[in-house]
Design a protein around this motif. Structure first.
Motif, mmCIF file in Angstrom:
data_model
loop_
_atom_site.group_PDB
_atom_site.id
_atom_site.type_symbol
_atom_site.label_atom_id
_atom_site.label_comp_id
_atom_site.label_asym_id
_atom_site.label_seq_id
_atom_site.Cartn_x
_atom_site.Cartn_y
_atom_site.Cartn_z
ATOM 1 N N ARG A 71 -9.812 30.539 -11.165
ATOM 2 C CA ARG A 71 -9.190 31.850 -11.177
ATOM 3 C C ARG A 71 -8.572 32.135 -9.821
ATOM 4 N NH1 ARG A 71 -11.969 35.572 -15.318
ATOM 5 N NH2 ARG A 71 -12.938 34.011 -16.611
ATOM 6 N N LEU A 72 -7.490 32.930 -9.898
ATOM 7 C CA LEU A 72 -6.840 33.329 -8.654
ATOM 8 C C LEU A 72 -7.705 34.347 -7.933
ATOM 9 C CD1 LEU A 72 -3.141 33.829 -9.820
ATOM 10 C CD2 LEU A 72 -4.025 32.029 -8.353
ATOM 11 N N PRO A 73 -7.654 34.297 -6.656
ATOM 12 C CA PRO A 73 -8.386 35.330 -5.905
ATOM 13 C C PRO A 73 -7.748 36.699 -6.155
ATOM 14 C CG PRO A 73 -7.687 33.539 -4.461
ATOM 15 C CD PRO A 73 -7.113 33.285 -5.807
ATOM 16 N N ARG A 74 -8.489 37.737 -5.963
ATOM 17 C CA ARG A 74 -8.053 39.105 -6.227
ATOM 18 C C ARG A 74 -6.797 39.449 -5.416
ATOM 19 N NH1 ARG A 74 -12.392 43.706 -5.950
ATOM 20 N NH2 ARG A 74 -12.962 42.708 -7.878
ATOM 21 N N GLY A 75 -6.697 39.060 -4.182
ATOM 22 C CA GLY A 75 -5.533 39.334 -3.338
ATOM 23 C C GLY A 75 -4.274 38.669 -3.872
ATOM 24 N N ALA A 76 -4.408 37.467 -4.428
ATOM 25 C CA ALA A 76 -3.259 36.755 -4.993
ATOM 26 C C ALA A 76 -2.769 37.438 -6.254
ATOM 27 C CB ALA A 76 -3.629 35.303 -5.265
#
Length: 162
Positions: free
Chosen positions: A9-14
């Protein structure tokens, strides 16, 4: 035993960067298209309103107006004609090109001049011009009443027969 999910999963910032990076320009484009469509509809309504206010046919009035602007055929035919000689010299050396069609004068062409200002033009060009406009194309002076008698085309004088 706990299994790990193989999908990363993509990090939240991305995620936020993708949403803002794609969402803001998309939203601006959508707003622009909506504004464009509203403006076009407003202009169409204004045009329909203007057309309905002008229910009388304006086309006929324009034809009558244009017909009154030009000169009559007898006046146009009364202007002096000249056949250009081999050297293509005119009384006014600046006049070496028809200012209506923007073509240079060639030998043996029939030219016509407006008596009041002595500007020369191709006979066909100035005839068509004067039917629509009652003024000289160069100086915009209005020609006076027709001169005495029309010059017959069979006895056209040549300016220079060299």
């Amino acid at each position: 035993m706990r299994r790990r999910n193989p999908v990363r999963r993509l990090p939240r910032g991305a995620k936020y960067a993708v949403i803002i990076g794609g969402g803001v320009p998309g939203l601006l484009c959508l707003i622009g298209l909506i504004c464009y469509g509203c403006r076009r509809m407003k202009l169409a309504r204004q045009q329909r309103r203007i057309d309905s206010e002008l229910a009388v046919p304006t086309f006929d009035r324009q034809l009558v107006f244009r017909a009154n602007m030009g000169l009559d055929v007898s006046t146009i035919e009364s202007y002096p004609k000249t056949v250009l000689g081999q050297s293509r010299r005119l009384p006014n050396p600046v006049d070496n090109m028809c200012s209506i069609c923007l073509s240079d004068y060639q030998s043996q062409e029939t030219l016509k001049s407006i008596p009041e200002c002595n500007h020369y033009f191709h006979a066909n060009c100035i005839d068509e011009w004067l039917k629509l406009n009652g003024t000289c194309p160069l100086c915009r002076n209005s020609p006076d009443a027709p001169s005495s008698t029309p010059t017959p085309t069979s006895s056209l004088p040549a300016l220079d027969n060299q």
